[in-house]
Design a protein around this motif. Structure first.
Motif, mmCIF file in Angstrom:
data_model
loop_
_atom_site.group_PDB
_atom_site.id
_atom_site.type_symbol
_atom_site.label_atom_id
_atom_site.label_comp_id
_atom_site.label_asym_id
_atom_site.label_seq_id
_atom_site.Cartn_x
_atom_site.Cartn_y
_atom_site.Cartn_z
ATOM 1 N N GLY A 8 0.847 -1.218 0.095
ATOM 2 C CA GLY A 8 -0.006 -0.055 0.059
ATOM 3 C C GLY A 8 0.883 1.257 -0.032
ATOM 4 O O GLY A 8 1.831 1.111 0.407
ATOM 5 N N LEU A 9 0.130 2.335 -0.494
ATOM 6 C CA LEU A 9 0.917 3.707 -0.763
ATOM 7 C C LEU A 9 0.071 4.815 -0.427
ATOM 8 O O LEU A 9 -0.994 4.782 -0.781
ATOM 9 N N GLU A 10 0.702 5.891 0.074
ATOM 10 C CA GLU A 10 -0.108 7.208 0.182
ATOM 11 C C GLU A 10 0.904 8.243 -0.484
ATOM 12 O O GLU A 10 2.268 8.000 -0.007
ATOM 13 N N VAL A 11 0.464 9.107 -1.053
ATOM 14 C CA VAL A 11 1.105 10.023 -1.744
ATOM 15 C C VAL A 11 0.512 11.437 -1.316
ATOM 16 O O VAL A 11 -0.577 11.481 -2.083
ATOM 17 N N PHE A 12 1.253 12.327 -0.904
ATOM 18 C CA PHE A 12 0.449 13.774 -0.614
ATOM 19 C C PHE A 12 1.438 14.707 -1.329
ATOM 20 O O PHE A 12 2.558 14.918 -0.985
ATOM 21 N N VAL A 13 0.876 15.551 -2.210
ATOM 22 C CA VAL A 13 1.651 16.612 -3.089
ATOM 23 C C VAL A 13 1.945 17.877 -2.120
ATOM 24 O O VAL A 13 0.927 18.680 -1.710
ATOM 25 N N LEU A 14 3.104 18.089 -1.885
ATOM 26 C CA LEU A 14 3.507 19.337 -1.145
ATOM 27 C C LEU A 14 3.681 20.627 -2.016
ATOM 28 O O LEU A 14 3.289 21.895 -1.934
ATOM 29 N N SER A 15 4.226 20.341 -3.338
ATOM 30 C CA SER A 15 4.215 21.367 -4.210
ATOM 31 C C SER A 15 4.718 20.835 -5.506
ATOM 32 O O SER A 15 4.727 19.968 -5.689
ATOM 33 N N GLY A 16 4.058 21.390 -6.734
ATOM 34 C CA GLY A 16 4.344 20.971 -8.073
ATOM 35 C C GLY A 16 3.083 20.239 -8.463
ATOM 36 O O GLY A 16 1.965 20.314 -7.562
ATOM 37 N N SER A 17 3.361 19.272 -9.292
ATOM 38 C CA SER A 17 2.229 18.240 -9.754
ATOM 39 C C SER A 17 2.697 16.965 -10.182
ATOM 40 O O SER A 17 4.041 16.959 -10.666
ATOM 41 N N TYR A 18 1.858 15.978 -10.261
ATOM 42 C CA TYR A 18 2.048 14.753 -11.185
ATOM 43 C C TYR A 18 0.818 14.221 -11.621
ATOM 44 O O TYR A 18 -0.032 14.468 -11.389
ATOM 45 N N ALA A 19 1.224 13.496 -12.932
ATOM 46 C CA ALA A 19 -0.123 12.764 -13.514
ATOM 47 C C ALA A 19 0.071 11.534 -13.268
ATOM 48 O O ALA A 19 1.119 10.533 -13.416
ATOM 49 N N GLU A 20 -0.935 10.465 -12.616
ATOM 50 C CA GLU A 20 -0.958 9.148 -12.379
ATOM 51 C C GLU A 20 -2.248 8.689 -12.661
ATOM 52 O O GLU A 20 -3.485 9.447 -12.149
ATOM 53 N N VAL B 76 5.733 10.839 1.104
ATOM 54 C CA VAL B 76 5.252 9.524 0.856
ATOM 55 C C VAL B 76 5.201 8.628 1.987
ATOM 56 O O VAL B 76 6.286 8.477 2.809
ATOM 57 N N LYS B 77 4.268 7.588 2.097
ATOM 58 C CA LYS B 77 4.277 6.561 3.158
ATOM 59 C C LYS B 77 3.727 5.291 2.207
ATOM 60 O O LYS B 77 2.875 5.230 1.841
ATOM 61 N N SER B 78 4.635 4.300 2.647
ATOM 62 C CA SER B 78 4.417 2.959 2.008
ATOM 63 C C SER B 78 4.532 1.938 2.999
ATOM 64 O O SER B 78 5.092 1.936 4.149
ATOM 65 N N GLY B 79 3.988 0.588 2.680
ATOM 66 C CA GLY B 79 4.044 -0.671 3.379
ATOM 67 C C GLY B 79 3.175 -0.765 4.596
ATOM 68 O O GLY B 79 3.168 -1.881 5.042
ATOM 69 N N HIS B 80 2.271 0.298 4.774
ATOM 70 C CA HIS B 80 1.747 0.085 5.971
ATOM 71 C C HIS B 80 0.172 -0.298 5.865
ATOM 72 O O HIS B 80 -0.527 -0.277 6.966
ATOM 73 N N LEU B 81 -0.295 -0.330 4.723
ATOM 74 C CA LEU B 81 -1.594 -0.586 4.690
ATOM 75 C C LEU B 81 -1.993 -2.280 4.575
ATOM 76 O O LEU B 81 -3.456 -2.563 4.553
ATOM 77 N N SER B 82 -1.207 -3.136 4.520
ATOM 78 C CA SER B 82 -1.597 -4.502 4.497
ATOM 79 C C SER B 82 -2.309 -4.731 5.565
ATOM 80 O O SER B 82 -3.155 -5.673 5.289
ATOM 81 N N GLN B 83 -2.111 -4.367 6.846
ATOM 82 C CA GLN B 83 -2.891 -4.898 7.855
ATOM 83 C C GLN B 83 -4.185 -4.425 7.903
ATOM 84 O O GLN B 83 -5.113 -4.868 8.543
ATOM 85 N N MET B 84 -4.623 -3.487 6.917
ATOM 86 C CA MET B 84 -6.034 -2.943 6.713
ATOM 87 C C MET B 84 -6.713 -3.841 5.954
ATOM 88 O O MET B 84 -8.232 -3.637 5.783
ATOM 89 N N ILE B 85 -6.413 -4.794 5.079
ATOM 90 C CA ILE B 85 -7.062 -5.763 4.433
ATOM 91 C C ILE B 85 -7.300 -6.850 4.755
ATOM 92 O O ILE B 85 -6.871 -7.652 5.802
ATOM 93 N N ARG C 93 -4.305 7.337 -2.303
ATOM 94 C CA ARG C 93 -3.986 6.112 -1.545
ATOM 95 C C ARG C 93 -4.151 5.037 -2.669
ATOM 96 O O ARG C 93 -5.103 4.867 -3.059
ATOM 97 N N VAL C 94 -3.104 4.387 -2.434
ATOM 98 C CA VAL C 94 -3.109 2.875 -3.379
ATOM 99 C C VAL C 94 -3.204 1.709 -2.525
ATOM 100 O O VAL C 94 -2.407 1.683 -1.695
ATOM 101 N N PRO C 95 -4.030 0.921 -2.955
ATOM 102 C CA PRO C 95 -4.298 -0.318 -2.050
ATOM 103 C C PRO C 95 -3.062 -1.373 -2.113
ATOM 104 O O PRO C 95 -2.111 -1.176 -3.092
ATOM 105 N N PRO C 96 -2.751 -2.333 -1.313
ATOM 106 C CA PRO C 96 -1.782 -3.218 -1.417
ATOM 107 C C PRO C 96 -1.808 -3.974 -2.637
ATOM 108 O O PRO C 96 -2.945 -4.357 -3.085
#
Length: 210
Positions: free
Chosen positions: A157-169, A201-210, A181-184
């Motif tokens: 799992g993954l969370e991405v929060f934009v502080l400045s600038g931008s991205y496309a996904e 960015v925060k990753s690896g922490h969402l497996s426990q929520m599934i 938020r991207v699931p495991p």
């Protein structure tokens, strides 16, 4: 209360498309990104404190981590200006307040009950800045150059929060203070915008929520 509580699904919240919601404390408003529970909840939230506002003293049984997005956040431990990352473990307590006003990204009740790791670290630096890493999660700030193609491991799992600038996904564009938020076992493949991107960015922490 349940907001974006299905952790098997990809979730995107765009800052400019959501409304502020008044909290129980005068002068404190919130944009709830995900939440399970009422006033005491497992939650990810953008919180805006008006100048001179405060919350009553409280204990974080499940821990708290926050990143100061704007202004100066304050408690008994000191003043935390824009760009400061703070991690307060379970059983910690404080009386949050701000004289000049502040906006923070905060995550509550998401720590292991035995975790006692404290972090107080500015995010300033070049490239990647590591903020916290353990057997469960990896928290950092990444800076992507204009047009850079980025692939991030989302196995846990993954969370991405934009502080400045931008991205496309995934066919969406994410700008300042947008959250994804991207699931495991999901995937994250992005291209930074014309001004690049600075992201928390925060990753690896969402497996426990599934």
């Amino acid at each position: 209360m349940r907001i974006n509580a299905d952790f098997t699904k990809r979730v995107a919240v765009h800052f400019d498309e959501t409304e502020w919601v008044q909290s129980p404390a005068a002068g404190v408003e919130r944009k709830m990104l995900d939440r399970i529970g009422e006033e005491v909840a497992r939650a990810t939230t953008i919180v805006r404190f008006a100048p001179g506002s405060a919350f009553a003293a409280h204990t974080h049984d499940g821990g708290e981590e926050y990143l100061v997005l704007d202004g100066v956040f304050q408690d008994e431990l000191g003043d935390f200006p824009t760009g400061m990352y703070v991690r307060n473990p379970p059983t910690s307590s404080h009386t949050p307040a701000t004289e000049p006003g502040a906006t923070i990204l905060v995550k509550l009740h998401q720590f292991d009950s035995d975790d006692r790791t404290e972090v107080r670290q500015p995010i300033a630096g070049e490239g990647r800045v590591d903020l916290h890493r353990d057997a469960v999660e990896d928290v950092r700030v990444e800076r992507w150059a204009a047009g850079e193609a980025v692939q991030v491991d989302a196995d846990g799992g993954l969370e991405v929060f934009v502080l400045s600038g931008s991205y496309a996904e995934g066919g969406e564009t994410f700008g300042k203070w947008d959250w994804l938020r991207v699931p495991p076992n999901g995937s994250f493949q992005a291209v930074a915008g014309p001004d690049g991107a600075e992201v928390w960015v925060k990753s690896g922490h969402l497996s426990q929520m599934i």
